[in-house]
Scaffold this motif. Structure first.
Motif, PDB file in Angstrom:
ATOM      1  N   ARG A 203      59.723  17.074  99.171  1.00 63.10           N
ATOM      2  CA  ARG A 203      58.796  17.858  99.950  1.00 63.10           C
ATOM      3  C   ARG A 203      57.352  17.419  99.744  1.00 63.10           C
ATOM      4  N   ARG A 204      57.047  16.853  98.603  1.00 64.15           N
ATOM      5  CA  ARG A 204      55.658  16.526  98.286  1.00 64.15           C
ATOM      6  C   ARG A 204      55.344  15.040  98.440  1.00 64.15           C
ATOM      7  N   VAL A 205      56.288  14.169  98.110  1.00 61.72           N
ATOM      8  CA  VAL A 205      56.043  12.724  98.093  1.00 61.72           C
ATOM      9  C   VAL A 205      56.873  12.072  99.191  1.00 61.72           C
ATOM     10  N   THR A 206      56.233  11.270 100.001  1.00 66.85           N
ATOM     11  CA  THR A 206      56.929  10.549 101.059  1.00 66.85           C
ATOM     12  C   THR A 206      57.357   9.173 100.557  1.00 66.85           C
ATOM     13  N   GLU A 207      58.363   8.645 101.215  1.00 62.78           N
ATOM     14  CA  GLU A 207      58.824   7.302 100.850  1.00 62.78           C
ATOM     15  C   GLU A 207      57.749   6.262 101.142  1.00 62.78           C
ATOM     16  N   ALA A 208      56.948   6.491 102.178  1.00 60.09           N
ATOM     17  CA  ALA A 208      55.901   5.529 102.526  1.00 60.09           C
ATOM     18  C   ALA A 208      54.877   5.402 101.400  1.00 60.09           C
ATOM     19  N   SER A 209      54.479   6.521 100.807  1.00 60.40           N
ATOM     20  CA  SER A 209      53.518   6.449  99.701  1.00 60.40           C
ATOM     21  C   SER A 209      54.121   5.752  98.492  1.00 60.40           C
ATOM     22  N   LEU A 210      55.414   5.977  98.239  1.00 61.92           N
ATOM     23  CA  LEU A 210      56.081   5.297  97.126  1.00 61.92           C
ATOM     24  C   LEU A 210      56.149   3.795  97.361  1.00 61.92           C
ATOM     25  N   ILE A 211      56.423   3.393  98.596  1.00 62.87           N
ATOM     26  CA  ILE A 211      56.472   1.960  98.922  1.00 62.87           C
ATOM     27  C   ILE A 211      55.094   1.338  98.761  1.00 62.87           C
ATOM     28  N   ARG A 212      54.056   2.008  99.255  1.00 59.86           N
ATOM     29  CA  ARG A 212      52.700   1.465  99.140  1.00 59.86           C
ATOM     30  C   ARG A 212      52.304   1.262  97.689  1.00 59.86           C
ATOM     31  N   LEU A 213      52.592   2.257  96.851  1.00 56.35           N
ATOM     32  CA  LEU A 213      52.169   2.151  95.454  1.00 56.35           C
ATOM     33  C   LEU A 213      52.912   1.033  94.734  1.00 56.35           C
ATOM     34  N   LEU A 214      54.223   0.978  94.891  1.00 57.23           N
ATOM     35  CA  LEU A 214      55.001  -0.070  94.220  1.00 57.23           C
ATOM     36  C   LEU A 214      54.636  -1.450  94.746  1.00 57.23           C
ATOM     37  N   ASN A 215      54.368  -1.550  96.045  1.00 57.39           N
ATOM     38  CA  ASN A 215      53.969  -2.841  96.615  1.00 57.39           C
ATOM     39  C   ASN A 215      52.612  -3.274  96.085  1.00 57.39           C
ATOM     40  N   ALA A 216      51.688  -2.313  95.903  1.00 56.15           N
ATOM     41  CA  ALA A 216      50.379  -2.644  95.333  1.00 56.15           C
ATOM     42  C   ALA A 216      50.508  -3.076  93.873  1.00 56.15           C
ATOM     43  N   VAL A 217      51.376  -2.423  93.111  1.00 53.54           N
ATOM     44  CA  VAL A 217      51.606  -2.839  91.722  1.00 53.54           C
ATOM     45  C   VAL A 217      52.214  -4.236  91.685  1.00 53.54           C
ATOM     46  N   ALA A 218      53.114  -4.517  92.621  1.00 51.22           N
ATOM     47  CA  ALA A 218      53.709  -5.860  92.669  1.00 51.22           C
ATOM     48  C   ALA A 218      52.647  -6.921  92.934  1.00 51.22           C
ATOM     49  N   TRP A 219      51.708  -6.646  93.851  1.00 50.99           N
ATOM     50  CA  TRP A 219      50.612  -7.595  94.084  1.00 50.99           C
ATOM     51  C   TRP A 219      49.755  -7.758  92.831  1.00 50.99           C
ATOM     52  N   LYS A 220      49.512  -6.661  92.129  1.00 46.79           N
ATOM     53  CA  LYS A 220      48.692  -6.724  90.923  1.00 46.79           C
ATOM     54  C   LYS A 220      49.369  -7.572  89.849  1.00 46.79           C
ATOM     55  N   LEU A 221      50.665  -7.382  89.676  1.00 49.16           N
ATOM     56  CA  LEU A 221      51.402  -8.197  88.702  1.00 49.16           C
ATOM     57  C   LEU A 221      51.480  -9.652  89.154  1.00 49.16           C
ATOM     58  N   HIS A 222      51.576  -9.861  90.445  1.00 43.51           N
ATOM     59  CA  HIS A 222      51.611 -11.231  90.972  1.00 43.51           C
ATOM     60  C   HIS A 222      50.291 -11.947  90.695  1.00 43.51           C
ATOM     61  N   ASP A 223      49.174 -11.232  90.844  1.00 39.35           N
ATOM     62  CA  ASP A 223      47.868 -11.846  90.610  1.00 39.35           C
ATOM     63  C   ASP A 223      47.628 -12.141  89.134  1.00 39.35           C
ATOM     64  N   SER A 224      48.270 -11.389  88.254  1.00 36.51           N
ATOM     65  CA  SER A 224      48.069 -11.600  86.815  1.00 36.51           C
ATOM     66  C   SER A 224      48.865 -12.779  86.283  1.00 36.51           C
ATOM     67  N   ARG A 225      49.756 -13.321  87.082  1.00 31.48           N
ATOM     68  CA  ARG A 225      50.523 -14.485  86.632  1.00 31.48           C
ATOM     69  C   ARG A 225      49.618 -15.709  86.569  1.00 31.48           C
ATOM     70  N   PRO A 226      49.758 -16.511  85.534  1.00 33.26           N
ATOM     71  CA  PRO A 226      48.965 -17.752  85.483  1.00 33.26           C
ATOM     72  C   PRO A 226      49.479 -18.766  86.496  1.00 33.26           C
ATOM     73  N   LYS A 227      48.555 -19.413  87.159  1.00 31.01           N
ATOM     74  CA  LYS A 227      48.936 -20.422  88.139  1.00 31.01           C
ATOM     75  C   LYS A 227      49.405 -21.689  87.434  1.00 31.01           C
TER      76      LYS A 227
END
Length: 443
Positions: A203-227
């Motif tokens: 009732r309080r949390v939508t799947e869209a907000s969960l997808i956005r947050l996890l996708n943003a964390v994935a980008w953050k972890l991706h950027d922290s990887r050494p090239k």
């Protein structure tokens, strides 16, 4: 030039003729002026009546009450949605009217000590003493929350206890606007199953907000990887050829050799951008937070600072935690541990979700939030003992069942107060060396 006749003097044919747009606009202006004038007169008359009424009890009524009735007819009618309430308020005696309820931090509102400390800060200038007092209040008194587990200050309590700095909203939006991360497909495979049977969460949390947050964390972890480093140029290869006859020790100390070893080390310790179970671990943050930015800041800090071993490689931190559950249970409840081990029931078979999600997989969600208040105050590593405490509370059922696997397949509903009280008692029985392993198992 003929003098214009009034409307009542026109003939029938002239009266039936349609009015021009200019005439209609003029009539509307005149009507609007009459309505405003009547309203102003009514307001002035009402104020004068109140003044006369307040000057003495024997004041006479208005000379022409019919004028007031006629002027009220020009007023704009209100909707009937609050008609009953207005009639009841008008007929209710003045002595029975309830005083206005005060909100906020005014007089008459009872505030807990924890709420006062969060709002006003510590009395002394010593922040360490204030933080210690804050943790003690979390342990001694529960966070004020409604039946759904919602609290106006819980999210700020978590931010303080975890020491998470403020994050600009634009930084989070920049991650969202980057679109799908390389882990997007894995995220979508899990988000629709997140606490699917919990109506409060749905009732309080939508799947869209969960997808956005996890996708943003994935980008953050991706950027922290050494090239990865590029291959050495031709000039660099010539330098390496000159060092063919050089002793190996000198070659290992060269810059290229050091960089190569560093890259190899990072590659072996590299962590994925998303692992199964992160969606459930993220759910309480989104449920308790007031915005996605707050939830993102907390969740990203937690998985990268508090339990990076839970999302690294093959989840080594989770497997270490499972072995610690068996060892702690063997110390505090040797009879129960021996019975489970004799049935082949080790923690890896039943406690994996509880270790990975800090018991967020076990309903109800409001009790999970109270348990997390305690874990964030005194350390997420105490989740190991919280799982042991749940096993001890199930001890009689486990002994009576010839197949404990059916009982341990799903833990009973959480009772945060009882689990926390039992966990505090179990801490005293854990040796210092084992407790140190608990603290570092998720790093």
């Amino acid at each position: 030039m003929a003098k214009p006749q009034p409307s009542w003097a026109l003939g029938a044919s002239e009266q039936d003729a349609p009015a021009s747009p200019r005439t209609m606009r003029t009539l509307r202006k005149i009507q609007s002026h009459q309505v405003l004038s009547t309203s102003s007169a009514l307001i002035a008359q009402t104020q004068s009546t109140r003044q006369v009424g307040s000057s003495g009890a024997g004041s006479e009524p208005a000379a022409n009450p019919g004028a007031t009735t006629r002027t009220r007819g020009h007023r704009r009618a209100r909707s009937n949605s609050d008609a009953a309430a207005r009639e009841a308020a008008a007929t209710q005696p003045a002595t029975q009217r309830r005083p206005a309820r005060k909100t906020g931090s005014g007089i008459g509102v009872k505030r807990s000590l924890l709420d006062v400390l969060l709002r006003d800060g510590p009395q002394s200038a010593n922040l360490h003493e204030g933080l210690r007092e804050l943790k003690y209040l979390v342990l001694s008194s529960r966070v004020d929350a409604d039946g759904d587990g919602m609290s106006p200050y819980r999210i700020y309590l978590w931010l303080i206890l975890l020491d998470v700095p403020a994050m600009p909203t634009d930084d989070y939006l920049a991650l969202i606007h980057r679109g799908r991360s390389p882990a997007y497909a894995k995220i979508r495979n899990d988000t629709f199953r997140t606490l699917a049977t919990d109506p409060l969460f749905k009732r309080r949390v939508t799947e869209a907000s969960l997808i956005r947050l996890l996708n943003a964390v994935a980008w953050k972890l991706h950027d922290s990887r050494p090239k990865p480093r590029s291959r050495p140029t031709s000039s660099r290869r010539r330098e390496m050829e000159l060092l063919v006859n050089t002793p190996p020790s000198i070659i290992e100390e060269s810059t290229f050799g050091g960089e190569l070893d560093k890259v190899n080390n990072v590659t072996t310790a590299d962590s994925p951008m998303y692992v199964q179970g992160m969606n459930v671990l993220c759910a309480p943050f989104l449920y308790a937070a007031r915005s996605e930015v707050e939830a993102f800041a907390l969740f990203h800090y937690f998985v990268t600072r508090e339990c990076p071993g839970y999302i690294r490689g093959a989840m080594d931190g989770v497997h270490k935690g499972l072995r610690l559950v068996d060892r702690c249970l063997e110390i505090v409840e040797p009879k129960l541990a021996a019975y489970l081990f004799s049935k082949g029931m080790h923690a890896e078979l039943y406690a994996f979700p509880s270790v990975l999600t800090l018991c967020a997989c076990t309903p109800p969600l409001p009790e999970v939030l109270h348990l997390w208040d305690f874990l964030f105050a005194y350390g997420p590593h105490l989740n190991i003992l919280c799982i042991v405490a749940q096993l001890i509370r199930m001890r009689d059922q486990i002994f009576e069942s010839p197949s404990p696997n059916k009982i341990l397949r799903s833990f009973p509903p959480l009772d945060a107060k009882e689990i926390i009280a039992l966990t505090v008692l179990l801490v005293r029985k854990i040796p210092e060396d084992l407790y140190a392993e608990m603290i570092n198992h998720a790093k």
